[in-house]
Design an enzyme around this catalytic site. Sequence first.
Site, short mmCIF file in Angstrom:
data_model
loop_
_atom_site.label_atom_id
_atom_site.label_comp_id
_atom_site.label_asym_id
_atom_site.label_seq_id
_atom_site.Cartn_x
_atom_site.Cartn_y
_atom_site.Cartn_z
N ALA A 108 -10.74 -9.59 1.58
CA ALA A 108 -11.16 -11.00 1.53
C ALA A 108 -10.55 -11.84 2.65
O ALA A 108 -10.53 -13.07 2.55
CB ALA A 108 -10.81 -11.58 0.17
N HIS A 159 -11.07 -7.57 -3.07
CA HIS A 159 -10.38 -6.95 -1.93
C HIS A 159 -11.12 -7.34 -0.66
O HIS A 159 -12.23 -7.85 -0.71
CB HIS A 159 -10.39 -5.42 -2.08
CG HIS A 159 -9.37 -4.93 -3.05
ND1 HIS A 159 -8.25 -4.23 -2.65
CD2 HIS A 159 -9.29 -5.05 -4.38
CE1 HIS A 159 -7.53 -3.94 -3.71
NE2 HIS A 159 -8.13 -4.42 -4.79
N SER A 211 0.85 -1.19 0.00
CA SER A 211 0.00 0.00 0.00
C SER A 211 0.88 1.25 0.00
O SER A 211 2.09 1.17 0.27
CB SER A 211 -0.90 0.02 1.24
OG SER A 211 -0.09 0.18 2.40
N ASP A 219 -0.84 -1.44 -4.13
CA ASP A 219 -2.22 -1.69 -3.69
C ASP A 219 -2.90 -0.35 -3.42
O ASP A 219 -2.35 0.51 -2.71
CB ASP A 219 -2.14 -2.52 -2.40
CG ASP A 219 -3.47 -3.10 -1.97
OD1 ASP A 219 -4.35 -3.29 -2.84
OD2 ASP A 219 -3.61 -3.39 -0.77
N GLY A 225 -10.49 -4.96 6.65
CA GLY A 225 -10.39 -4.98 8.11
C GLY A 225 -10.91 -6.27 8.73
O GLY A 225 -11.20 -7.25 8.03
P1 13P Z 1 -8.35 -7.51 4.27
O1 13P Z 1 -8.45 -6.36 5.22
O2 13P Z 1 -9.61 -8.30 4.24
O3 13P Z 1 -7.17 -8.37 4.53
O4 13P Z 1 -8.18 -6.89 2.80
C1 13P Z 1 -6.92 -6.62 2.28
C2 13P Z 1 -6.98 -5.86 1.00
O5 13P Z 1 -8.00 -5.77 0.34
C3 13P Z 1 -5.75 -5.23 0.54
O6 13P Z 1 -5.96 -4.48 -0.60
O1 G3H Z 2 -6.51 -2.54 1.55
C1 G3H Z 2 -5.69 -1.94 2.24
C2 G3H Z 2 -4.57 -2.68 2.84
O2 G3H Z 2 -5.02 -3.52 3.86
C3 G3H Z 2 -3.45 -1.78 3.25
O3 G3H Z 2 -3.74 -1.01 4.35
O4 G3H Z 2 -2.78 1.34 4.13
O5 G3H Z 2 -3.00 0.23 6.36
O6 G3H Z 2 -1.28 -0.54 4.73
P1 G3H Z 2 -2.65 0.08 4.92
ZN ZN Z 3 -7.92 -3.61 -0.67
#
Ligand code: 13P
Ligand code: G3H
Ligand code: ZN
Length: 314
Positions: free
Chosen positions: A218, A216, A55, A87, A185
Amino acid sequence: MAYKDFGVVNTRDMFARAMAGGYAVPAFNFYNLETIQAIIQAARTCHSPVILAVSESALAYMGDAMLMAMVSGLGLDGSEPVALHLDHGSSFDACRHAIDLGFSSVMIDASKLDINANIDLSRRVVDYAHAHDVTVEAELGVLSGIEDENTASAYGHYTNPADVVHFVHESGVDSLAIAIGTSHGAYKRQRDDEELRFDILRDIADALPNFPLVLHGASCIPSHLVDIINEYGGCIGGARGIAPDQLRRATSMNVCKINVDSDSRLAFTAAVRRTLGQKPDVFDPRQYLGAARDMITENCIDEIRHIMNSENKY
Ligand code: 13P
Ligand code: G3H
Ligand code: ZN
């Protein structure tokens, strides 16, 4: 630098194979040494393709140079199906920056914009990315949770199947993240029997035959990890994820990429809490960080085998 210098590959071939084989490529997020090591160890153990997802905030946390040094340290040479993916890229500049660093795949997440602005921004990223042989994921619909259905349109925040062909054609993206009831989450569902919207997924898959879809949000939120965290001083009661059988069903309906971050976070935290709880005398971080790495590897292997069905696919 070009991503090929780091030995990673784009997602085009991995998705074509996943589509033909009816499985999903796991996209696991990482943010430090232990998490990237755990993910690659799981993928190599299982001979599974894998997408290393970063991310924007994870990139900022690691720093450009340190991140790319860790990717170099994996010793990839292009023969293993490992992609390095941005991401939830929030802007053209964020995607361009990742591509220039050596990412092989980017997501432009303009899902909060209206569809025309989403197409315009996604198309801009596609033009830049494809000139570098980098693949692009975009998102249509908003991941806001199964319970959030109080919106004006019949589809609410879910992806409207009537929009997908136009969106994909006009934007030129290589894969599409859709909203069918998953959410980010650890608190995804209020009840165990809540189902994803397979009716919407079916309509999208019918409208876009052989086109890679992405889920996403998931994570399954394994209860044994939640229990360890709560047993050793944590407080995350009520955490509930997507049922594994629903994810497996989605992989047979053109879902070629499944994103998991929260499960690894839970595994990491569970191992640290348990190690420190059971051994109060420990103060060498390698002991609890090593346990965390092992726990993430174990969970990724479990999900590769029992959710993604991507074991032994290369
Ligand atoms: P989760 O919070 O379900 O693990 O999703 C992760 C995600 O979509 C990252 O882009
Ligand atoms: O979908 C988002 C990811 O879980 C990344 O989250 O910005 O806290 O790293 P983050
Ligand atoms: Zn995501």
